[in-house]
Design a protein around this motif. Sequence first.
Motif: not given
Length: 598
Positions: A410-429
Amino acid sequence: MSFDAWVTAAVLVVLFATLVLTHIATDLVLLGALTLLFALGVIDMKDALSGFSNEGVITVGVLYVVVAGLQEAGGLALFAPYLFGRPKTLWRAQLRMMLAATGVSAFLNNTAVVAMMLPAVSDWAKKLRFSPSKLMIPLSYAAIFGGICTLIGTSTNIVVNGLVLNYAREHALPQFASGLAMFEITKIGLPLAAAGIAGVALLSRFFLPERRPPMEQFSDPREYTVEMVVEPSSPLVGKTIEEAGLRHLPGMYLAELERNGELIVAVEPSMKLEGNDRLVFVGIVESVVDLQRIRGLKPATDQVFKLDAPRRRRCLIEAVVSNSFPYLGKTIRESHFRTVYNAVVIAVARNGERIRKKIGDIALEPGDTLMLEALPSFVDRQRNSRDFFLVSAVENSRLPRFERAWVSVAILLGLVFVVMMEWVSMLKGAMLAAGLVVLTRCVGWQAARRSVSWEVLLAIAASFGIGRAIEVTGLAASIAGYFTQLASDNPRLSLLMIYAMTLLFTELLTNNTAAVLAFPIAVATATNLDVNLMPFVIVVMIAASCGFATPLGYQTHLMVFGPGGYHFTDYLRIGIPLDALFLVLTVLLVPSIWPFAG
């Protein structure tokens, strides 16, 4: 060229010669070259250390922790069977793995994809008995293939799109006012990805080495007898022995199966597993560790669940019974081993012999090697004990926290989603995800620290510093000028030269640096020729991402360098033909999709 540019060129020649002709570790060679450039005054301290503060390098380091959470919690075991399956031949395995990696990396950063899939592919190769060296470079290449299929597939595409937006604002170009569309590059990316996958499948047969891991090269005299039980709620219930992946375990075989008191010695691969089946395996140390990581299997002895500490804190330990062991001749059950030592015997090895008894019924003899499940502190307590000759912890033997598997996913999928939506940068995510896997106890903080591959991070960081030297000394500009002179006034030849120049920068520097250096030259070339800018923009995007011939060409190449057991020359052999293939296809197809007169 300036004197510093000539010095930089000389250092690069020595760097590549050392990497090609010796087996010195890549990170040491790169750090040595960076040190030499700094000591000679070619670059200042800020440029020399630029890679160590680079966002991409830090992101790679943080992603190792995220992946450690997946691995420690058994999250990888949840989706790996669906992604990879059990192909019978190497080329099918390569094809299935590359298709999965390409599809995922079209929407997720390449580095994250490789970091996530690397341990899963490594375990998969071991189970299928394929050499990791046949799969690791294809994994890195496939992540790049996916990256060129969408605008967000790789940071290079995003960087170039940003350069296009800046150029459009400065020169009032309405056609580029909103940048490139999400799937604009897909028109060339998909054909190239298909050609790349086919090319790797063909070339790897001839140009990738066959390097077997040490456990397959040498026989281990310590063959343990291990009893495991299929849990009633196990996902293995209803599957055949072969479907469950229990038939071709490396360094281990299924000796017998006990069901409802009936002993089955010749276990057919087509036999379906049932809850409470007792399986007896015989194999080497590494395979015993792998067996403990299979979801739905548990040690047959119930003593494991009577230890004081929770299983997530325990590890596997080897201990050799000494001549002065106080319970010689007594069975493990009679000696009350768990009570006396706060450890449980899960397997026994005796001079290469098969012990045909249940664990609790084995009478211990001097020289028996015991595989124990215990707290790490057992090693310190018993290291100087007269009861055991040798005591040592088994490397990477922490038991998976299967109850946390879905949390890690779930944490990994959350990382993928927030980065893909450009809510946070890859580093922050990645940093948020890394913090969550530690806070949710998917991975312990000590294991998280150990998971970071410092050799890879040092190599990537050093390559950034060397890239800065090529840029600030004017060596890059001199190379670019030489290429543009060769192109004359022919648009297609100019396109070819821009691709070749950008590719050279990619192989020597980094993908993003290559894009930044090549973009203004590409724009100037298109302006001088009075042709459509789009073909040149697309060529810079493709060439800046698709450097296959050196481990420096893309950071994912360095990530697979160690796990694949590669040498520098391995990349040259398969990468140069692939570079040539992409160059020819891109120069042929791009003007057809985006005409010069557009």
